[in-house]
Write an enzyme that holds these catalytic residues in place. Structure first.
Site, mmCIF file in Angstrom:
data_model
loop_
_atom_site.group_PDB
_atom_site.id
_atom_site.type_symbol
_atom_site.label_atom_id
_atom_site.label_comp_id
_atom_site.label_asym_id
_atom_site.label_seq_id
_atom_site.Cartn_x
_atom_site.Cartn_y
_atom_site.Cartn_z
ATOM 1 N N GLY A 8 34.758 45.711 39.407
ATOM 2 C CA GLY A 8 33.674 45.347 38.490
ATOM 3 C C GLY A 8 32.697 46.494 38.274
ATOM 4 N N GLY A 11 30.061 46.640 35.346
ATOM 5 C CA GLY A 11 29.022 45.616 35.241
ATOM 6 C C GLY A 11 27.641 46.210 35.435
ATOM 7 N N ASP A 52 42.329 44.063 37.163
ATOM 8 C CA ASP A 52 41.921 42.667 37.050
ATOM 9 C C ASP A 52 41.920 42.136 38.482
ATOM 10 O OD1 ASP A 52 41.889 39.886 36.883
ATOM 11 O OD2 ASP A 52 43.127 39.824 35.071
ATOM 12 N N TYR A 141 28.274 28.824 39.824
ATOM 13 C CA TYR A 141 27.961 30.158 40.368
ATOM 14 C C TYR A 141 27.457 30.039 41.809
ATOM 15 C CZ TYR A 141 25.541 34.744 40.465
ATOM 16 O OH TYR A 141 25.100 36.006 40.768
HETATM 17 N N1 SER Z 1 21.062 37.537 38.016
HETATM 18 C C1 SER Z 1 21.946 36.504 38.430
HETATM 19 C C2 SER Z 1 22.031 35.434 37.419
HETATM 20 O O1 SER Z 1 21.031 35.191 36.781
HETATM 21 C C3 SER Z 1 21.487 35.903 39.727
HETATM 22 O O2 SER Z 1 22.308 36.301 40.734
HETATM 23 O O3 SER Z 1 23.033 34.829 37.283
#
Ligand code: SER
Length: 313
Positions: A8, A11, A52, A141
């Site tokens: 990643g 990112g 990936d 998440y």
């Molecule tokens: N910055 C992240 C989010 O907002 C938090 O870990 O998903």
């Protein structure tokens, strides 16, 4: 830590992490990987591999060729994106993590992956959130992050993998804009302040969340990875934060530089809901005590450097 592979790497964190690690450990000792090729001039023409994170075979192939001693697993979907497609988020966030941990186990690599303030939920104490506390997140998440923390501890206990992690707050940087996070407003607001002199926030006026400037986040990763393991009573993951702020506070700070800056609100119920389920201010005492976490940027200093850097772009 001498030779590092990063997943990643394109990112928000990975981009700056790659640059900093190259500077510190030498370009030949850092292998950034991501699912797509780099567009950034800084990364083009330098060692880089497509990966990936769902492809365990390819991950192991790259590690066996590059022979790193450390893997930094940064590939993940952020909170708002994960909420749009939870099944896909599980596949990337958990599948990718499992592959990276297995690779670390097989090749005896030190391991870093970020957790998040998203690993907390509505039943977590909101102020001064302790290192060890209730973690019952209500987002995909958050579920991924808690499971990830536990999995990393498991790999340490069961297989002796040197796993380490931090719970990052919202990270603010001018190099690469984040994508799909709940804390993204705190980056957008600076870009828009200079672009148009105004910003419409999707997060409500007095919603406090933890934040940190990217330089402090990168320093934290390196410091934690270089810490003597004997100093670490905790591993996955350490609370780290430099400030607890809301949109109004950021706007007031921006107005010191751009007096006419206007802020209004069009609150997004999904991201507002996520923000409200997270703590207002986490306690980073253990990170400070166990490995010397020491952020240098507060809101005032961060605002100065953000505006200056974006202006120079
Ligand atoms: N910055 C992240 C989010 O907002 C938090 O870990 O998903």
């Amino acid at each position: 830590m001498e030779r590092i592979i990063i997943t990643g790497a394109l990112g928000q964190i990975g981009t700056e992490l790659t640059l900093k690690l190259r500077e510190k450990y030498g370009e030949e000792n850092v292998l950034p990987t991501d699912i797509k090729p780099p567009e950034d001039e800084n990364l083009k023409g330098k060692p880089f591999e497509i990966l990936d994170v769902r492809d365990q075979e390819r991950m192991k192939e790259l590690v066996s060729e590059f022979k790193p001693d450390t893997i930094m697993h940064m590939a993940a979907l952020l909170s708002a994106t994960a909420e749009k497609n939870p099944q896909f988020a599980w596949e990337i966030n958990m599948g990718g993590l499992m592959n990276a941990l297995e690779t670390a186990r097989e090749f005896d690599l030190k391991f870093f992956t970020p957790s998040s303030i998203g690993a907390f939920g509505p039943s977590t104490p909101k102020e001064n959130t302790p290192q060890v506390t209730i973690q019952r997140p209500t987002t995909m998440y958050g579920v991924n992050k808690v499971a990830g923390e536990l999995l990393c501890d498991y790999y340490h206990e069961k297989f002796g993998v040197d796993t380490r992690g931090v719970r990052f707050p919202g990270l603010i940087s001018h190099v690469k804009e984040p994508g799909g996070g709940t804390t993204d407003y705190a980056v957008e607001i600076y870009f828009e302040a200079l672009r148009s002199g105004r910003y419409t926030s999707f997060i409500g006026k007095s919603t406090n969340m933890d934040m940190m400037y990217m330089d402090d986040a990168i320093d934290a990763i390196i410091k934690l990875m270089e810490a003597d393991p004997a100093q670490l009573t905790d591993r996955n993951a350490f609370n780290v934060s430099a400030m607890s702020i809301n949109p109004e506070m950021v706007a007031n700070e921006i107005r010191k530089h751009i007096p006419d800056f206007e802020l209004d609100y069009d609150v997004d119920p999904v991201r507002q809901g996520i923000a409200e389920s997270w703590p207002n201010a986490i306690d980073s005492t253990e990170a400070k005590r166990q490995w010397g976490f020491d952020p240098r940027y507060d809101l005032e200093k961060m605002t100065e450097v953000m505006l200056e850097a974006i202006r120079n772009k």
